[in-house]
Motif scaffolding. Structure first.
Motif, PDB file in Angstrom:
ATOM      1  N   THR A   1      57.890   3.272 -16.727  1.00  6.00           N
ATOM      2  CA  THR A   1      57.793   2.750 -15.370  1.00  6.00           C
ATOM      3  C   THR A   1      56.438   2.088 -15.148  1.00  6.00           C
ATOM      4  O   THR A   1      55.412   2.566 -15.620  1.00  6.00           O
ATOM      5  CB  THR A   1      57.994   3.835 -14.292  1.00  6.00           C
ATOM      6  N   GLU A   2      56.475   0.971 -14.432  1.00  5.68           N
ATOM      7  CA  GLU A   2      55.284   0.303 -13.911  1.00  5.68           C
ATOM      8  C   GLU A   2      55.428   0.288 -12.400  1.00  5.68           C
ATOM      9  O   GLU A   2      56.459  -0.143 -11.869  1.00  5.68           O
ATOM     10  CB  GLU A   2      55.171  -1.115 -14.460  1.00  5.68           C
ATOM     11  N   LYS A   3      54.404   0.750 -11.715  1.00 10.17           N
ATOM     12  CA  LYS A   3      54.522   1.039 -10.291  1.00 10.17           C
ATOM     13  C   LYS A   3      55.037  -0.146  -9.480  1.00 10.17           C
ATOM     14  O   LYS A   3      55.845   0.032  -8.559  1.00 10.17           O
ATOM     15  CB  LYS A   3      53.179   1.518  -9.739  1.00 10.17           C
ATOM     16  N   CYS A   4      54.581  -1.332  -9.775  1.00  7.82           N
ATOM     17  CA  CYS A   4      54.951  -2.491  -8.963  1.00  7.82           C
ATOM     18  C   CYS A   4      55.932  -3.427  -9.652  1.00  7.82           C
ATOM     19  O   CYS A   4      56.340  -4.434  -9.057  1.00  7.82           O
ATOM     20  CB  CYS A   4      53.706  -3.267  -8.555  1.00  7.82           C
TER      21      CYS A   4
ATOM     22  N   TYR B   1      67.121   8.582 -14.551  1.00  6.78           N
ATOM     23  CA  TYR B   1      66.762   8.841 -13.159  1.00  6.78           C
ATOM     24  C   TYR B   1      65.388   8.240 -12.891  1.00  6.78           C
ATOM     25  O   TYR B   1      64.490   8.335 -13.740  1.00  6.78           O
ATOM     26  CB  TYR B   1      66.731  10.352 -12.880  1.00  6.78           C
ATOM     27  N   VAL B   2      65.204   7.645 -11.707  1.00  6.53           N
ATOM     28  CA  VAL B   2      63.902   7.118 -11.310  1.00  6.53           C
ATOM     29  C   VAL B   2      63.622   7.493  -9.859  1.00  6.53           C
ATOM     30  O   VAL B   2      64.538   7.726  -9.063  1.00  6.53           O
ATOM     31  CB  VAL B   2      63.810   5.585 -11.485  1.00  6.53           C
TER      32      VAL B   2
ATOM     33  N   LYS C   1      63.334  -5.415 -20.145  1.00  2.00           N
ATOM     34  CA  LYS C   1      63.096  -5.140 -18.731  1.00  2.00           C
ATOM     35  C   LYS C   1      64.421  -4.843 -18.048  1.00  2.00           C
ATOM     36  O   LYS C   1      65.327  -5.679 -18.053  1.00  2.00           O
ATOM     37  CB  LYS C   1      62.397  -6.323 -18.069  1.00  2.00           C
ATOM     38  N   LEU C   2      64.523  -3.670 -17.424  1.00  3.73           N
ATOM     39  CA  LEU C   2      65.796  -3.228 -16.884  1.00  3.73           C
ATOM     40  C   LEU C   2      65.870  -3.318 -15.361  1.00  3.73           C
ATOM     41  O   LEU C   2      66.596  -4.129 -14.814  1.00  3.73           O
ATOM     42  CB  LEU C   2      66.083  -1.794 -17.343  1.00  3.73           C
ATOM     43  N   ILE C   3      65.114  -2.467 -14.646  1.00  3.88           N
ATOM     44  CA  ILE C   3      65.213  -2.369 -13.187  1.00  3.88           C
ATOM     45  C   ILE C   3      63.992  -3.037 -12.568  1.00  3.88           C
ATOM     46  O   ILE C   3      62.862  -2.590 -12.783  1.00  3.88           O
ATOM     47  CB  ILE C   3      65.303  -0.905 -12.730  1.00  3.88           C
TER      48      ILE C   3
ATOM     49  N   GLN D   1      49.929  -1.357 -14.094  1.00  2.00           N
ATOM     50  CA  GLN D   1      49.941  -0.093 -13.361  1.00  2.00           C
ATOM     51  C   GLN D   1      51.039   0.839 -13.894  1.00  2.00           C
ATOM     52  O   GLN D   1      51.890   1.313 -13.160  1.00  2.00           O
ATOM     53  CB  GLN D   1      50.110  -0.328 -11.860  1.00  2.00           C
ATOM     54  N   SER D   2      50.995   1.068 -15.194  1.00  5.11           N
ATOM     55  CA  SER D   2      51.962   1.960 -15.830  1.00  5.11           C
ATOM     56  C   SER D   2      51.824   3.375 -15.267  1.00  5.11           C
ATOM     57  O   SER D   2      50.731   3.829 -14.938  1.00  5.11           O
ATOM     58  CB  SER D   2      51.769   1.946 -17.345  1.00  5.11           C
TER      59      SER D   2
END
Length: 425
Positions: free
Chosen positions: A59-62, A117-118, A76-78, A44-45
């Motif tokens: 970002t991947e939503k989940c 920023y996210v 893989k960071l956050i 789910q990018s």
């Protein structure tokens, strides 16, 4: 990392561009393109952001935020709640429905401050909200630190409702972008199926926010008296596409309508988008769960023109000074959810045109979307001319994100887990 390349020359003019036009200038010559799959196997990018050397934050939503280095290695960071293998788990961040980790942006001074920023849904507050956060990225891109929550009160839909796609987490907004001309960060938010939100001066849903890097309102914002000073524009449904005209920095949004009227709109500071789904407005009475956004006959098919008369996307009768859309997809709603201006001489006649990613799933008899349209916007952003639909053999899916890379190629993020580079030869 798998990669496949196809080359082709195309120029198909969408019939939508012909609607209502008595004459058209000569068709723009389409550039010859090279298409490359650069990332696959994502979950789910949703969005990407770049550093000048091509380093790509994803970002991947989940799952959360990762970074792809120029070597092709991905770190893989956050990590979201329950995600595994991430260097910095953030257990308050979660996904549900349309909500999760959505937009990402890189600080223009990243080389000096290492800041990204996210935008994500978070359980840190009660009730749950969406948050805009900043993090510092390690020199070797192995980890992040120094989380700062810059905006903590963006509405999140808490409960299911009796609407199409009415689950919790719906109408969540989530695109974040720096304007290269004014230097501010713009944040798009959704109305959360709450009819009071879009026209509210205190609730941050259904808005485009403009803030400084520390989360403070831009000094040049001009919301109506009594409104939150962070509000740049209001009266929106669910903006998920925003880009800035090259040279001038004029913000332009792509916004999907309910059962009709996807729109492209050039924003004006302090402007009202004209979306007001409250009952007892514009001749309407009561509506399911106090939200008229899909009425009438919200779960059934209906002529989009007739539906738009009952529940307009931009209600100019109620708000005569509302910002008028330049384009409205011939009254259809096919999920225009991402946008970017094409820049660079290699794009030829498309240089400076507005690319819009659509995600329509043919629900309720609406024709399938799943395409990228290239739109010729007038200089003032108030009208649209030629609309060209890209023919993209080998790419099938929902175009969740469009971002121009440092190489002036268009990077298309598919919800199905792939990222494609689309570049003029």
């Amino acid at each position: 990392m798998p990669a496949s390349v196809s080359r082709f020359h195309y120029a198909t003019v969408s019939a939508l561009a012909l609607a209502g036009l008595t004459a058209l200038p000569a068709m723009a010559a389409a550039p010859e393109l090279e298409i490359t799959e650069v990332v696959s196997g994502l979950d789910q990018s949703w969005d990407v952001a770049f550093l000048p050397d091509g380093t790509m934050f994803i970002t991947e939503k989940c799952d959360g935020l990762s970074v792809r280095l120029p070597s092709g290695d991905i770190k893989k960071l956050i990590g979201m709640e329950g995600a595994e293998g991430f260097a910095s788990p953030q257990e308050d961040l979660f996904c549900n429905g349309q909500a999760g980790m959505n937009g990402v942006a890189v600080d223009p001074d990243f080389a000096a401050n290492r800041t990204i920023y996210v935008y994500s849904a978070s359980k840190k507050a009660d009730p749950t909200t969406n948050r805009l956060m900043s993090f510092k990225v390690a020199e070797d891109f192995s980890n992040v630190s120094d989380r700062t929550d810059l905006i903590e009160d963006i509405p999140y839909k808490l409960k299911d409702s009796d609407h199409p796609f009415g689950g919790s987490g719906a109408h969540n907004g989530g695109r974040i972008r720096f304007n290269p001309v004014d230097g501010y960060l713009y944040v798009t938010t959704g109305d959360t199926h709450n009819s009071e939100v879009p026209q509210s001066g205190t609730l941050l849903g259904g808005k485009v926010l403009r803030i400084s890097k520390d989360g403070k309102a831009a000094a040049e914002n001009k919301p109506p008296e009594g409104f939150d000073p962070r509000i740049y524009t209001y009266g929106h449904r669910n903006v998920q596409g925003i880009a800035f005209r090259p040279g001038t920095g004029q913000p332009v949004i792509a916004e999907h309508g309910p059962w009709h009227s996807d729109e492209i709109t050039a924003l004006v500071v302090g402007g009202n988008g004209g979306w007001d789904p409250r009952p007892n407005q514009s001749g309407r009475g009561d509506c399911p769960d106090n939200y008229c956004g899909y009425s009438p006959n919200q779960h059934d098919g209906m002529d989009p023109v007739e539906r738009a008369k009952f529940m307009p996307m931009t209600d100019v009768a109620l708000y005569p000074d509302a910002m008028k859309p330049a384009w409205n997809n011939k009254g259809l709603s096919q999920g225009s959810g991402s946008a970017e201006f094409l820049v660079g001489e290699k794009w030829g006649d498309w240089n400076g045109r507005f690319a819009v990613g659509l995600m329509g799933i043919a629900f309720g008899g609406t024709p399938l979307g799943n395409r990228i349209d290239v739109v010729e916007l007038s200089e003032d952003g108030q009208s649209a001319g030629e609309v060209v639909t890209m023919e993209l053999p080998g790419i099938e899916g929902r175009f969740r994100g469009l971002t121009l890379g440092p190489d002036n190629a268009l990077y298309a993020v598919l919800e199905e887990g792939q990222i494609f580079r689309i570049a003029p030869k």
